[in-house]
Design an enzyme around this catalytic site. Structure first.
Site, mmCIF file in Angstrom:
data_model
loop_
_atom_site.group_PDB
_atom_site.id
_atom_site.type_symbol
_atom_site.label_atom_id
_atom_site.label_comp_id
_atom_site.label_asym_id
_atom_site.label_seq_id
_atom_site.Cartn_x
_atom_site.Cartn_y
_atom_site.Cartn_z
ATOM 1 N N LYS A 1 -53.994 24.260 20.258
ATOM 2 C CA LYS A 1 -55.298 24.866 20.572
ATOM 3 C C LYS A 1 -55.356 25.340 22.016
ATOM 4 O O LYS A 1 -55.962 26.361 22.306
ATOM 5 C CB LYS A 1 -56.435 23.876 20.296
ATOM 6 C CG LYS A 1 -56.683 23.660 18.812
ATOM 7 C CD LYS A 1 -58.071 23.125 18.561
ATOM 8 C CE LYS A 1 -58.327 22.962 17.070
ATOM 9 N NZ LYS A 1 -59.646 22.428 16.764
ATOM 10 N N LYS B 1 -54.001 26.096 5.773
ATOM 11 C CA LYS B 1 -55.042 25.232 5.214
ATOM 12 C C LYS B 1 -56.375 25.978 5.186
ATOM 13 O O LYS B 1 -56.706 26.689 6.128
ATOM 14 C CB LYS B 1 -55.161 23.993 6.101
ATOM 15 C CG LYS B 1 -56.183 22.977 5.641
ATOM 16 C CD LYS B 1 -56.382 21.897 6.685
ATOM 17 C CE LYS B 1 -57.320 22.317 7.807
ATOM 18 N NZ LYS B 1 -58.733 22.466 7.433
ATOM 19 N N LYS C 1 -63.093 25.725 7.798
ATOM 20 C CA LYS C 1 -64.387 26.371 7.970
ATOM 21 C C LYS C 1 -64.411 27.325 9.144
ATOM 22 O O LYS C 1 -65.243 28.211 9.203
ATOM 23 C CB LYS C 1 -65.512 25.341 8.058
ATOM 24 C CG LYS C 1 -65.435 24.372 9.206
ATOM 25 C CD LYS C 1 -66.672 23.482 9.181
ATOM 26 C CE LYS C 1 -66.319 22.024 9.179
ATOM 27 N NZ LYS C 1 -65.624 21.565 10.382
HETATM 28 P P1 ATP Z 1 -62.089 23.436 11.449
HETATM 29 O O1 ATP Z 1 -61.481 24.696 10.920
HETATM 30 O O2 ATP Z 1 -63.198 23.651 12.437
HETATM 31 O O3 ATP Z 1 -61.089 22.413 11.933
HETATM 32 P P2 ATP Z 1 -62.239 22.090 8.896
HETATM 33 O O4 ATP Z 1 -62.706 22.848 7.701
HETATM 34 O O5 ATP Z 1 -60.784 21.794 9.038
HETATM 35 O O6 ATP Z 1 -62.844 22.810 10.184
HETATM 36 P P3 ATP Z 1 -63.022 19.463 9.829
HETATM 37 O O7 ATP Z 1 -64.416 19.223 10.354
HETATM 38 O O8 ATP Z 1 -61.899 19.604 10.807
HETATM 39 O O9 ATP Z 1 -63.091 20.733 8.877
HETATM 40 O O10 ATP Z 1 -62.647 18.313 8.809
HETATM 41 C C1 ATP Z 1 -63.631 17.650 8.034
HETATM 42 C C2 ATP Z 1 -62.961 16.903 6.891
HETATM 43 O O11 ATP Z 1 -62.558 17.825 5.860
HETATM 44 C C3 ATP Z 1 -61.705 16.136 7.300
HETATM 45 O O12 ATP Z 1 -61.730 14.876 6.616
HETATM 46 C C4 ATP Z 1 -60.562 17.004 6.797
HETATM 47 O O13 ATP Z 1 -59.377 16.248 6.493
HETATM 48 C C5 ATP Z 1 -61.169 17.630 5.525
HETATM 49 N N1 ATP Z 1 -60.586 18.945 5.224
HETATM 50 C C6 ATP Z 1 -60.708 20.062 5.998
HETATM 51 N N2 ATP Z 1 -60.083 21.098 5.423
HETATM 52 C C7 ATP Z 1 -59.528 20.631 4.252
HETATM 53 C C8 ATP Z 1 -58.735 21.234 3.216
HETATM 54 N N3 ATP Z 1 -58.403 22.510 3.265
HETATM 55 N N4 ATP Z 1 -58.365 20.473 2.165
HETATM 56 C C9 ATP Z 1 -58.712 19.167 2.108
HETATM 57 N N5 ATP Z 1 -59.455 18.531 3.052
HETATM 58 C C10 ATP Z 1 -59.862 19.249 4.124
HETATM 59 MG MG MG Z 2 -60.076 20.761 10.905
#
Ligand code: ATP
Ligand code: MG
Length: 340
Positions: free
Chosen positions: A126, A207, A210
């Protein structure tokens, strides 16, 4: 409980809460969050004390818009309730409303090496893409350790991306205990049984997230059915035609089968046998995802009309989290030689 009532039934005692999941208000919640994090939390709350929190302090480690963080925090809390988090069973709160997180963060910084924080892969990745790197991006894994240790969480469901941070939390906790006496419960990482890594529909090597740039391959939980359908039908697959579950060589098809399996049950391999074309599989996956999201979106619409209720739930959760967290901070301070 209806959307307009105040939480009244007693929660399990805060001090016994054991399983913890945090979500960052950095974007709209997406299907991976639901399948990988929220649904396991909803299921767990019936067998063990659970904690879900909106990690708004973590959202400040990169460039952010204050109004958007505020909006997304309420949106995500509303979505967690709509997806089935029961505030009578789970502790649900906003991280910044529990100052003990920040307090423990500082105390743990005094037991963490600069080199340890600097080695984190996510920091390297990052920070490489930013012109002005915030110091909080470097210390973010220590705040995450504080989040986990604050409530004596024993199990932390994490995606593979968070494995190294969880390991740091374990190392710091063990070092602290050895140096200053038994203070912290050593946490354990658990990988969700299914759907621990839903991939981006437009790029099956990445992956689903969001805050992914364009969002074309991300199914947001508030996407209307026609948008979900369009995104699924446009999902990137390979040029083959027979449907088989082969994650290494056909990741796009494997991802669709995993999404379908997470929605309707069964194994991706068994489900693959029921389809003779990619088109059929995509239609079934689109149908399954919209069916999964429909009741959640309906409940969300009801709850969103009553933000006062959601705020009351969060205030109640914060109060309980503070009770539990204050005990840990007190223990930590005593061990460190504070509180004479
Ligand atoms: P960002 O892109 O801002 O990192 P994110 O969608 O990865 O957002 P986080 O807030 O980092 O979301 O993670 C929240 C939860 O969702 C964590 O427990 C993470 O392991 C899970 N998670 C996030 N993306 C996935 C995915 N694609 N598949 C399964 N679990 C996920
Ligand atoms: Mg994340």
């Amino acid at each position: 409980m209806t959307a307009t009532s105040t939480p009244t039934r007693p929660l399990p005692p805060a001090a016994t809460a054991r399983r913890l999941t945090g979500l960052k208000p950095t974007g709209h919640l997406q299907l991976g969050n639901l399948l990988g994090a929220i649904r396991p939390l909803v299921a767990d709350q019936y067998r063990t004390p659970t904690i879900g929190f909106l990690a708004d302090l973590h959202a400040l480690t990169v460039t952010h818009d204050p109004a958007r963080v505020r909006e997304l925090t309420l949106e995500q809390a509303t979505m967690l309730l709509a997806a089935g988090i029961d505030p009578d069973r789970s502790m649900l709160y906003v991280q910044s409303q529990v100052p003990e997180h920040a307090e423990l963060h500082y105390l743990l910084e005094c037991a963490t090496g600069y080199g340890e924080a600097h080695r984190m892969i996510q920091f390297k990745e990052k920070s490489a893409t930013q012109r002005q790197v915030r110091l909080s991006l470097l210390t973010y894994p220590v705040l995450m350790a504080a989040d986990i240790l604050l409530h004596d969480a024993q199990e932390v469901p994490v995606g593979e991306d968070q494995g190294q941070h969880l390991e740091l939390a374990r190392t710091v906790a063990a070092r602290f205990n050895a140096r200053y006496g038994e203070t912290f419960t050593i946490p354990r990482a658990v990988l969700p049984r299914v759907a621990h890594r839903i991939m981006d529909l437009a790029d099956p090597a990445a992956k689903m997230g969001k805050s992914n740039a364009a969002g074309a391959g991300t199914i947001f939980l508030l996407d209307p059915p026609e948008i979900v359908r369009r995104k699924v039908l446009r999902a990137v697959t390979d040029s083959g035609s027979t449907v088989a579950y082969e994650p290494d060589t056909r990741p796009g098809v494997a991802n669709l089968l995993e999404i379908l399996a997470a929605c309707v049950g069964g194994s991706p391999t068994e489900l693959a046998a029921g389809f003779s074309s990619y088109g059929q599989l995509k239609n079934a996956a689109a149908e399954a995802v919209t069916a999964l999201l429909r009741p959640i979106q309906l409940r969300y619409a009801g709850l969103a009309r009553d933000p006062g209720y959601v705020r009351r739930v969060l205030a109640d959760g914060a109060e309980r989290a503070r009770e539990s967290g204050a005990q840990t901070v007190h223990r930590t301070k005593r061990a460190l030689g504070l509180l004479v």
